[in-house]
Design an enzyme around this catalytic site. Sequence first.
Site, short mmCIF file in Angstrom:
data_model
loop_
_atom_site.label_atom_id
_atom_site.label_comp_id
_atom_site.label_asym_id
_atom_site.label_seq_id
_atom_site.Cartn_x
_atom_site.Cartn_y
_atom_site.Cartn_z
N LYS A 47 0.81 -1.22 0.00
CA LYS A 47 0.00 0.00 0.00
C LYS A 47 0.84 1.27 0.00
O LYS A 47 0.35 2.33 -0.36
CB LYS A 47 -0.95 0.01 1.20
CG LYS A 47 -2.06 -1.02 1.03
CD LYS A 47 -3.21 -0.80 2.00
CE LYS A 47 -4.42 -1.58 1.51
NZ LYS A 47 -5.12 -2.30 2.52
N LYS B 199 -10.86 -12.36 -12.37
CA LYS B 199 -11.96 -12.47 -11.42
C LYS B 199 -12.88 -11.26 -11.51
O LYS B 199 -12.45 -10.17 -11.91
CB LYS B 199 -11.43 -12.64 -10.00
CG LYS B 199 -10.94 -11.37 -9.34
CD LYS B 199 -10.78 -11.61 -7.84
CE LYS B 199 -10.66 -10.29 -7.08
NZ LYS B 199 -11.92 -9.52 -7.04
N LYS C 179 -15.20 -5.34 -8.08
CA LYS C 179 -16.05 -4.15 -8.09
C LYS C 179 -15.36 -2.96 -8.72
O LYS C 179 -16.01 -2.07 -9.25
CB LYS C 179 -16.57 -3.84 -6.69
CG LYS C 179 -15.53 -3.62 -5.62
CD LYS C 179 -16.23 -3.20 -4.32
CE LYS C 179 -15.82 -4.00 -3.11
NZ LYS C 179 -14.42 -3.83 -2.70
P1 ATP Z 1 -11.61 -4.40 -5.54
O1 ATP Z 1 -11.74 -4.42 -7.04
O2 ATP Z 1 -11.82 -3.04 -4.95
O3 ATP Z 1 -10.39 -5.11 -5.03
P2 ATP Z 1 -13.16 -6.74 -4.94
O4 ATP Z 1 -14.43 -7.01 -5.68
O5 ATP Z 1 -11.94 -7.53 -5.29
O6 ATP Z 1 -12.89 -5.19 -5.02
P3 ATP Z 1 -12.54 -6.80 -2.12
O7 ATP Z 1 -13.03 -5.67 -1.28
O8 ATP Z 1 -11.11 -6.80 -2.55
O9 ATP Z 1 -13.50 -6.92 -3.40
O10 ATP Z 1 -12.86 -8.15 -1.37
C1 ATP Z 1 -13.99 -8.32 -0.54
C2 ATP Z 1 -14.20 -9.82 -0.32
O11 ATP Z 1 -14.79 -10.40 -1.51
C3 ATP Z 1 -12.93 -10.61 -0.06
O12 ATP Z 1 -13.20 -11.58 0.94
C4 ATP Z 1 -12.64 -11.29 -1.39
O13 ATP Z 1 -11.94 -12.51 -1.21
C5 ATP Z 1 -14.04 -11.53 -1.94
N1 ATP Z 1 -14.07 -11.51 -3.40
C6 ATP Z 1 -13.73 -10.47 -4.19
N2 ATP Z 1 -13.92 -10.78 -5.48
C7 ATP Z 1 -14.37 -12.04 -5.52
C8 ATP Z 1 -14.75 -12.94 -6.59
N3 ATP Z 1 -14.69 -12.54 -7.86
N4 ATP Z 1 -15.18 -14.17 -6.27
C9 ATP Z 1 -15.24 -14.56 -4.97
N5 ATP Z 1 -14.90 -13.79 -3.93
C10 ATP Z 1 -14.47 -12.53 -4.19
MG MG Z 2 -9.98 -7.10 -4.35
#
Ligand code: ATP
Ligand code: MG
Length: 336
Positions: free
Chosen positions: A115, A203, A206
């Site tokens: 970070k 994957k 968001k």
């Molecule tokens: P960002 O793009 O901001 O990293 P993100 O969608 O990856 O957002 P995070 O906030 O990083 O979400 O993760 C929140 C939770 O959701 C974590 O426990 C992560 O393991 C889970 N997660 C994120 N994306 C996926 C996915 N595509 N499938 C399953 N679990 C997910």
């Molecule tokens: Mg993430």
Amino acid sequence: MKTILTGIRANSELTLGNYLGALLPMVRLANKHSKEMNVNIFVPDLHSIISDVDGNLHANTIRSLKYYLASGLELNRNVHIYRQSHVPAHSELCWILNCIATMGEMGRMTQYKEKSEGKASCNVGIFDYPVLMAADILLYSAQYIPLGEDQFQHIELTRNLAMRFNNRFGEIFVVPENTAEQVKFMEVDQGIRIRDLLNPEKKMSKSTKAENSKIMLDDAPEKAAKKIMSATTDSLGKVKFDMWGQPGISNLLVIESLVTDVPLDDVVAKWSGDTRYGELKKQVASSVSTMLAEFQERLAAISDEQVLTLLEEGEEYANKIANAKLLEVQKAFGLR
Ligand code: ATP
Ligand code: MG
């Protein structure tokens, strides 16, 4: 009674991936154990301000707690919901633990390195938040902390700080289980990974810009169905579960299985060899839109007042437990 502790960050809308991969498994775990364990669910709002200062924290906090409830979290007297910033003992213990943590071990934290990398300057919170995390855990004598793999190093730090403290002052902290035990407890030998609808090699995230790549929990059901119908598949023309060779089709099978709660093997057996991708898409689109409609209906039925009442009860409980542990620590240091 043992304690499970889990936090949910309140910073933005969630995707279907977040729901199926994180929220739902967490709620299942809580429901499974809340008869015989304390389940502490807290909003780490003091962690949020390390980066997020857009003024929506309060509204986002209430919304994320509603997500838990809409995902089927069963409430009972062992389930406690609270905001970190409403239990001042977290900050107080963080300071005390700062005085036994070393610069060396903190500087080795991968999350901090990632970070802060390339930045001319970063706030001290980014460096220090693993110590606040240790306080979050140790105040409640939590043994199980279901977390993503990126946070395992912080569990080990928490264990080290607790053992160092106990060596000096006697058995005051309960040392949480090591990460191998945490994984066993979470029953996640195989992690869930929902793929991006347009680029299924990646994957679903968001933060991805393309709207059609991801399904958001607040998407209108028809809109979500359209996104599934336009998902990238392949030109092989035959359904097979093969994440490497046919990631798009395999992703749809995984989504269908998780959304309908039918074992993946059964879903795969039903569709294997089928040449009608359109039919599979229609089925998944229908399952996802039904799930979203039901989720959104449950969400709409939860009022802010209901959440605030839960927080009031939870925060009274949390302050009681946390202050008692803090007092033991303060006494050990001669502060009381
Ligand atoms: P960002 O793009 O901001 O990293 P993100 O969608 O990856 O957002 P995070 O906030 O990083 O979400 O993760 C929140 C939770 O959701 C974590 O426990 C992560 O393991 C889970 N997660 C994120 N994306 C996926 C996915 N595509 N499938 C399953 N679990 C997910
Ligand atoms: Mg993430």
